[in-house]
Design an enzyme around this catalytic site. Structure first.
Site, mmCIF file in Angstrom:
data_model
loop_
_atom_site.group_PDB
_atom_site.id
_atom_site.type_symbol
_atom_site.label_atom_id
_atom_site.label_comp_id
_atom_site.label_asym_id
_atom_site.label_seq_id
_atom_site.Cartn_x
_atom_site.Cartn_y
_atom_site.Cartn_z
ATOM 1 N N ASP A 199 -1.777 1.917 12.245
ATOM 2 C CA ASP A 199 -1.926 0.643 11.542
ATOM 3 C C ASP A 199 -2.254 1.054 10.122
ATOM 4 O OD1 ASP A 199 -3.222 -1.529 10.183
ATOM 5 O OD2 ASP A 199 -3.411 -2.525 12.122
ATOM 6 N N HIS A 200 -1.337 0.832 9.181
ATOM 7 C CA HIS A 200 -1.531 1.460 7.870
ATOM 8 C C HIS A 200 -2.765 0.932 7.143
ATOM 9 C CE1 HIS A 200 0.548 -2.040 6.123
ATOM 10 N NE2 HIS A 200 0.013 -1.675 4.976
ATOM 11 N N HIS A 262 -3.523 -5.786 11.500
ATOM 12 C CA HIS A 262 -4.355 -5.521 10.324
ATOM 13 C C HIS A 262 -5.645 -6.349 10.322
ATOM 14 C CE1 HIS A 262 -0.781 -3.498 9.268
ATOM 15 N NE2 HIS A 262 -0.187 -4.447 8.601
HETATM 16 C C1 BG6 Z 1 3.080 -4.739 7.026
HETATM 17 C C2 BG6 Z 1 3.812 -6.024 7.297
HETATM 18 O O1 BG6 Z 1 2.493 -4.253 8.208
HETATM 19 O O2 BG6 Z 1 2.070 -4.970 6.065
HETATM 20 C C3 BG6 Z 1 4.399 -6.588 6.015
HETATM 21 O O3 BG6 Z 1 4.848 -5.790 8.237
HETATM 22 C C4 BG6 Z 1 3.336 -6.717 4.965
HETATM 23 O O4 BG6 Z 1 5.007 -7.848 6.253
HETATM 24 C C5 BG6 Z 1 2.552 -5.422 4.813
HETATM 25 O O5 BG6 Z 1 3.977 -7.035 3.737
HETATM 26 C C6 BG6 Z 1 1.347 -5.614 3.902
HETATM 27 O O6 BG6 Z 1 0.777 -4.377 3.639
HETATM 28 P P1 BG6 Z 1 -0.052 -4.124 2.304
HETATM 29 O O7 BG6 Z 1 -0.523 -2.709 2.433
HETATM 30 O O8 BG6 Z 1 0.894 -4.357 1.175
HETATM 31 O O9 BG6 Z 1 -1.159 -5.122 2.309
#
Ligand code: BG6
Length: 528
Positions: A199-200, A262
């Protein structure tokens, strides 16, 4: 130099370079499935190039790309070079040995070729029998690839001398049942200890800093509970629309795309109890316990405590943008939500009765992710109500992005004769406090951790399952009549009903103040 001296020198603008943050990885072969795709191109390859240039990759590192795009090794290497224009000499040197396999994800030839490349990498590149398989493909082939790796003798149990790990991207399933089915497939080939679900958000420094704030300091713990906290809010706002991912987004929506993963991760870190150590499983045990305490709504509660929205045409930062239904690969009568607000509750001693409001949306006024702990008001207001109209409830705001930092908002006397009270903010800014320190990007950090076998920031199977248990009732409730979808104009904070959802518990959203013209979309100053 003492700490206070170092702080004052930073204040004078002197840059301080901190020690490199990531340790050296062991030798290994990284196999990326979906190597010609968007994720590999935009995230994985650039992160690897930075790891190489920081000296984190071992001399015995190599990469094997697997995808359906018909490329030779040479064409793949050209693609790698184009995807990593900032790569330095170390990265260039390592890319020379990269290999590529063209093939279907379940075809024996694909895996026979892969196996021979892996054996060759062990012999020639010194990868030492260590493997990481990274599934960066479309989600519906995750289980297929995991199984095929086992069937074709590429997945082996970890031993004292070698490791074999599977890194899996999100989304992990599309509801509880499909996540359970996927787990079953994955676990026939890999033991849970070998599985690293990404989960990034967990790779973001500021998300990890929630742990530091809460558990490296004693001053916050006494007020981090229902006695002092009136409500908790999490906002994950994006100004972008669905870009070129309309096809994917139509099958996902905001609940699956952001909330199940997230938002639940940020929520768990913010509200969980202290782990007994930083050991991966001790941290994840506490996250699971918190997720288990989140009340699972009945279908009626799910409808009553959620607001779904979909953006229509509007204006963001002075630019006209189209509505969701006009986006590429989106159905003209799509029922997919691009905005979602929920009221959750946590049934435990610490949080009982505290409303937890979360919202996320595309095409909102700005890209901002923050967590707000809003505190109870003073039990008796000594000062004249008329002169303290600008006093809002005190709040601690964890700014995950952008302008990473933490603010404490409280009331202060406005200079002058009368006791006029107004909210002010005490600000900690990451960029200022750690000027000169290069934080590793999210993907760099997570790739590195997978290489060294640290699973702390990866999502364990029981976490994923529990998060689906929480969100599944919304999916079911919305498929019934009554699961309404409310339009909102791009560039606004979502449907008006989302305001009402929060007002029902006597609160209001704290919208970050945005000066789009001055700050180009960045968040500035105090919320309104
Ligand atoms: C991803 C989603 O996991 O997270 C995207 O699939 C979203 O739709 C993105 O834009 C948002 O990530 P960050 O790091 O830009 O907040």
């Amino acid at each position: 130099m003492s700490d206070s001296e170092s702080t004052s020198s930073e204040a004078k603008g002197k840059k301080r370079t901190l020690a490199p943050v990531l340790s050296k990885a062991p030798p290994l072969a990284l196999v990326v499935f979906g190597a010609s795709g968007d994720l590999a191109t935009r995230k994985i390859l650039p992160a690897l190039s930075r790891l190489a240039d920081q000296g984190v990759l071992d001399d015995g590192f190599t990469l094997i790309g697997v995808a359906r795009t018909e490329w030779t090794d040479e064409e793949f290497r050209t693609h790698v070079t184009e995807a990593t224009p900032d790569g330095g000499p170390r990265w260039e040197a390592v890319t020379e040995r990269f290999k590529y396999v063209t093939g279907e994800y379940d075809h024996p030839d694909t895996f026979a070729q892969l196996k021979s490349h892996l054996d060759e990498a062990d012999r020639i590149d010194g990868t030492g029998g260590n493997r990481i398989y990274y599934l960066a493909t479309i989600p519906n082939v995750f289980g297929l690839v995991a199984n095929a790796l086992a069937t074709h003798g590429c997945a082996q149990p970890a031993t004292e001398d070698n490791f074999c790990r599977l890194v899996v991207e999100k989304p992990y399933g599309r509801d509880l049942q499909s996540a359970l089915d996927l787990d079953k497939q994955v676990h026939t080939a890999f033991d849970e200890s070998q599985v690293f679900r990404i989960d990034h958000y967990m790779g973001k420094e500021t998300v990890q800093n929630v742990l530091a704030l809460r558990f490296a300091n004693a001053i916050f713990e006494p007020i981090w509970n229902r006695r002092y906290v009136e409500q908790v809010q999490i906002t994950v706002a994006e100004s972008l629309g669905v870009e070129h991912r309309g096809g994917f987004y139509e099958t996902a929506g905001a609940l699956r795309d952001i909330v199940q993963n997230h938002v639940m991760q940020v929520l768990a870190l913010t509200l969980m109890e202290s782990p007994t150590s930083t050991d991966a499983d001790r941290v994840r045990d506490e996250k699971v316990k918190l997720l288990q305490a989140i009340a699972i709504p009945t279908p009626d509660e799910a409808v009553d405590r959620s607001v779904r929205g979909q953006y229509t045409a509007g204006t963001i930062g002075g630019e006209d943008v189209i509505g969701y239904r006009q986006e590429e690969d989106v159905s003209p009568d799509s029922q997919t939500e691009t905005f979602l607000a929920l009221r959750l509750s946590v049934n435990n001693w610490r949080w009982e009765g505290v409303p937890i409001h979360v919202r996320t949306g595309k095409r909102l006024p700005a890209r901002v992710t923050e967590v707000v702990l809003q505190f109870r008001r003073a039990p008796f207001l000594l000062f004249d109500q008329r002169t303290s109209r600008e006093l809002r409830p005190d709040a601690l705001i964890l700014r995950i992005q952008p302008d990473e930092g933490i603010s404490l908002e409280f009331g202060a006397k406005v200079p002058g004769e009368k006791f006029h009270i107004r909210s002010v903010a005490m600000d900690f800014s990451y960029a200022e406090a750690f000027a000169g320190a290069e934080a590793a990007g999210g993907y760099e950090r997570l790739l590195h951790d997978a290489m060294v076998g640290d699973a702390t920031l990866f999502i364990r199977s029981d976490e994923v399952q529990q998060a689906w248990r929480i969100v599944d009732p919304y999916l079911q409730a919305w498929s019934e009549p009554g699961g309404a979808l409310h339009p909102y104009a791009a560039g606004t904070w979502g449907p008006h009903l989302a305001e009402i959802l929060v007002e029902r518990s006597g609160n209001a959203w704290r919208n970050p103040e945005i000066d789009l013209e001055l700050a180009g979309g960045r968040v500035t100053g105090l919320p309104q």
